[in-house]
Design an enzyme around this catalytic site. Structure first.
Site, PDB file in Angstrom:
ATOM      1  N   ARG A 156       0.835  -1.214   0.000  1.00 36.45           N
ATOM      2  CA  ARG A 156       0.000   0.000   0.000  1.00 36.45           C
ATOM      3  C   ARG A 156       0.864   1.256   0.000  1.00 36.45           C
ATOM      4  O   ARG A 156       0.661   2.158  -0.812  1.00 36.45           O
ATOM      5  CB  ARG A 156      -0.923  -0.020   1.224  1.00 36.45           C
ATOM      6  CG  ARG A 156      -1.622   1.310   1.479  1.00 36.45           C
ATOM      7  CD  ARG A 156      -2.727   1.202   2.506  1.00 36.45           C
ATOM      8  NE  ARG A 156      -2.327   0.720   3.817  1.00 36.45           N
ATOM      9  CZ  ARG A 156      -3.171   0.575   4.842  1.00 36.45           C
ATOM     10  NH1 ARG A 156      -4.454   0.868   4.703  1.00 36.45           N
ATOM     11  NH2 ARG A 156      -2.744   0.127   6.001  1.00 36.45           N
ATOM     12  N   TYR A 208       2.961   3.439  14.732  1.00 33.92           N
ATOM     13  CA  TYR A 208       2.969   2.171  15.474  1.00 33.92           C
ATOM     14  C   TYR A 208       4.398   1.648  15.568  1.00 33.92           C
ATOM     15  O   TYR A 208       5.166   1.739  14.599  1.00 33.92           O
ATOM     16  CB  TYR A 208       2.123   1.119  14.737  1.00 33.92           C
ATOM     17  CG  TYR A 208       0.617   1.191  14.954  1.00 33.92           C
ATOM     18  CD1 TYR A 208       0.038   2.074  15.853  1.00 33.92           C
ATOM     19  CD2 TYR A 208      -0.218   0.331  14.242  1.00 33.92           C
ATOM     20  CE1 TYR A 208      -1.350   2.103  16.019  1.00 33.92           C
ATOM     21  CE2 TYR A 208      -1.596   0.354  14.413  1.00 33.92           C
ATOM     22  CZ  TYR A 208      -2.158   1.249  15.300  1.00 33.92           C
ATOM     23  OH  TYR A 208      -3.516   1.267  15.463  1.00 33.92           O
ATOM     24  N   ARG A 221      -7.232   8.439  11.520  1.00 37.67           N
ATOM     25  CA  ARG A 221      -8.367   7.893  12.275  1.00 37.67           C
ATOM     26  C   ARG A 221      -9.706   8.397  11.745  1.00 37.67           C
ATOM     27  O   ARG A 221     -10.728   7.726  11.904  1.00 37.67           O
ATOM     28  CB  ARG A 221      -8.230   8.239  13.752  1.00 37.67           C
ATOM     29  CG  ARG A 221      -6.990   7.656  14.412  1.00 37.67           C
ATOM     30  CD  ARG A 221      -7.030   6.151  14.494  1.00 37.67           C
ATOM     31  NE  ARG A 221      -5.792   5.606  15.063  1.00 37.67           N
ATOM     32  CZ  ARG A 221      -5.542   4.311  15.168  1.00 37.67           C
ATOM     33  NH1 ARG A 221      -6.420   3.414  14.733  1.00 37.67           N
ATOM     34  NH2 ARG A 221      -4.405   3.900  15.675  1.00 37.67           N
ATOM     35  N   GLU A 321     -14.899  -4.396  14.550  1.00 41.31           N
ATOM     36  CA  GLU A 321     -14.423  -3.069  14.178  1.00 41.31           C
ATOM     37  C   GLU A 321     -15.626  -2.312  13.618  1.00 41.31           C
ATOM     38  O   GLU A 321     -16.495  -2.905  12.989  1.00 41.31           O
ATOM     39  CB  GLU A 321     -13.321  -3.214  13.126  1.00 41.31           C
ATOM     40  CG  GLU A 321     -12.670  -1.913  12.711  1.00 41.31           C
ATOM     41  CD  GLU A 321     -11.430  -2.157  11.841  1.00 41.31           C
ATOM     42  OE1 GLU A 321     -10.506  -2.880  12.298  1.00 41.31           O
ATOM     43  OE2 GLU A 321     -11.406  -1.651  10.719  1.00 41.31           O
TER      44      GLU A 321
HETATM   45  C1  3EB Z   1      -6.117  -0.309  14.252  1.00 41.74           C
HETATM   46  O1  3EB Z   1      -6.642   0.590  14.898  1.00 41.74           O
HETATM   47  C2  3EB Z   1      -7.054  -1.373  13.748  1.00 41.74           C
HETATM   48  O2  3EB Z   1      -4.726  -0.647   7.824  1.00 41.74           O
HETATM   49  O3  3EB Z   1      -6.106   0.736   6.871  1.00 41.74           O
HETATM   50  C3  3EB Z   1      -8.181   0.095  11.349  1.00 41.74           C
HETATM   51  C4  3EB Z   1      -8.453   0.953  10.274  1.00 41.74           C
HETATM   52  C5  3EB Z   1      -7.126  -0.786  11.250  1.00 41.74           C
HETATM   53  C6  3EB Z   1      -7.662   0.919   9.118  1.00 41.74           C
HETATM   54  C7  3EB Z   1      -5.765   0.039   7.831  1.00 41.74           C
HETATM   55  C8  3EB Z   1      -6.337  -0.810  10.096  1.00 41.74           C
HETATM   56  C9  3EB Z   1      -6.597   0.041   9.041  1.00 41.74           C
HETATM   57  O4  3EB Z   1      -4.915  -0.361  14.015  1.00 41.74           O
HETATM   58  C10 3EB Z   1      -6.806  -1.757  12.355  1.00 41.74           C
END
Ligand code: 3EB
Length: 328
Positions: A156, A208, A221, A321
């Site tokens: 990606r 992360y 987010r 989710e």
């Molecule tokens: C997290 O909070 C959960 O890789 O595009 C949530 C929304 C999550 C999008 C992405 C991953 C993605 O990390 C996972």
């Protein structure tokens, strides 16, 4: 690559309104005027020969199986190889479907999909990507850094061109149970930048730590759309800081997810809670958890339209989710 500051100044000019998102039944016949995109969830969805129609590889678990995006404008549409698009009223929908077998696996397929989308968006007036969805098969298969989701993350970012350099869009990345090699990616873009919103309870995904893979996930987010009328909310799960909370405990994960959603609404300047104009989508790892997820939503967001699908969350320990739209 790092996103620009979270809080952009909002334009003083009111942009044309954001697409309206509704759930319902499959369309009968041709798509109504103003239709930007329609998603038929599950393998039993009808197939409609229109670039705006996408059969999504996630099985619906509740009553709703179709999602529509509608704009107050005429809509044009077309296809370009693996890509299909539509535009109207300053909004652009684009989708890519491809088979990993043609691209050497999840990393190559993600790079291909994002290259096509980046190039198309870069050549469009609607070059600001606000929101993006990603569905791949067997998302948690593979150990450690070889997990398929982590390979997807590497592809990606490789395929994200300059249109994503201004900052990552809000996103969801979910595992489907259809043909394993099928990758589906679709987006909503418009002709000016939105406002990215992070969650004060969570580490930004692109920061992360290494334990989650070589390539941190590239998403925001939430995005406040530039029409200033809706917060587009990314897939939100029981992640606190960077860690998964309440492994394997569905009620506790739902409660934590709700705290994350509430924090995002508050931080993004959206009204509290989810009402009749706040369509939500719940991705549930185990179909037998559907009733508990629906009961939770009915208790806390009784008016909010809800589409529940069978989908795997990108961390194995997460069971549910939720994403959605919070209109003002
Ligand atoms: C997290 O909070 C959960 O890789 O595009 C949530 C929304 C999550 C999008 C992405 C991953 C993605 O990390 C996972």
């Amino acid at each position: 690559m790092r996103p620009a500051s979270d809080m952009r100044e909002r334009s003083p000019l009111a942009a044309r309104p954001s697409p309206i998102v509704t759930y319902g039944e499959p369309p009968a016949g041709t798509l109504p005027p103003g239709t930007l995109a329609v998603f038929g969830f599950g393998t039993s969805a009808v197939a409609i020969d229109d670039p705006r129609w996408l059969n999504v590889a996630l099985e619906p678990l509740g009553a709703a199986s179709v999602e529509r995006w509608t704009v107050e404008s005429d809509v044009t549409h077309g296809r370009l190889g693996d890509l299909r698009w539509s535009r109207g009223g300053g909004w652009l929908y684009a989708a890519v479907e491809c088979d990993e077998a043609d691209h050497g696996g999840p990393e190559g397929a993600a790079a291909h999909a994002y290259r096509l989308l980046s190039a198309f968006v870069a050549g469009s007036p609607e070059r600001h990507v606000q929101r993006i969805w990603n569905y791949l098969g067997a998302i948690n298969a593979g150990a450690g850094d070889d997990e398929r989701y982590k390979q997807f993350c590497t592809g990606r970012i490789a395929g994200m061109g300059d249109v994503f350099a201004q900052g990552f869009p809000a996103a969801s990345a979910i595992g489907h149970h259809a043909h394993e090699g099928l990758l589906q990616v679709y987006l909503l873009a418009t002709d000016r930048p939105g406002t990215r919103v992070e969650n004060p309870r969570q580490v930004s995904a692109w920061e992360y730590p290494r334990q989650y893979g070589r390539t941190p996930p590239s998403f925001a987010r939430a995005t406040f759309l530039p029409a200033d009328d809706v917060l587009a909310i990314s897939g939100t799960a029981a992640v606190v800081g960077h860690a998964s909370a309440h492994a394997g405990d569905l009620p506790a994960q739902l409660a934590e997810t709700r705290r994350n959603l509430d924090a995002l609404l508050a931080h993004g300047g959206a009204p509290e809670g989810f009402d009749a104009r706040a369509p939500l989508k719940a991705y549930v790892r185990h179909p037998e958890d559907m009733a508990a997820v629906k009961a939770f939503a009915d208790e806390h967001w009784p008016e909010a339209p809800l589409l529940i699908v069978h989908g795997d969350i990108c961390r194995e320990e997460l069971l549910v989710e939720i994403d959605g739209w919070r209109y003002r």
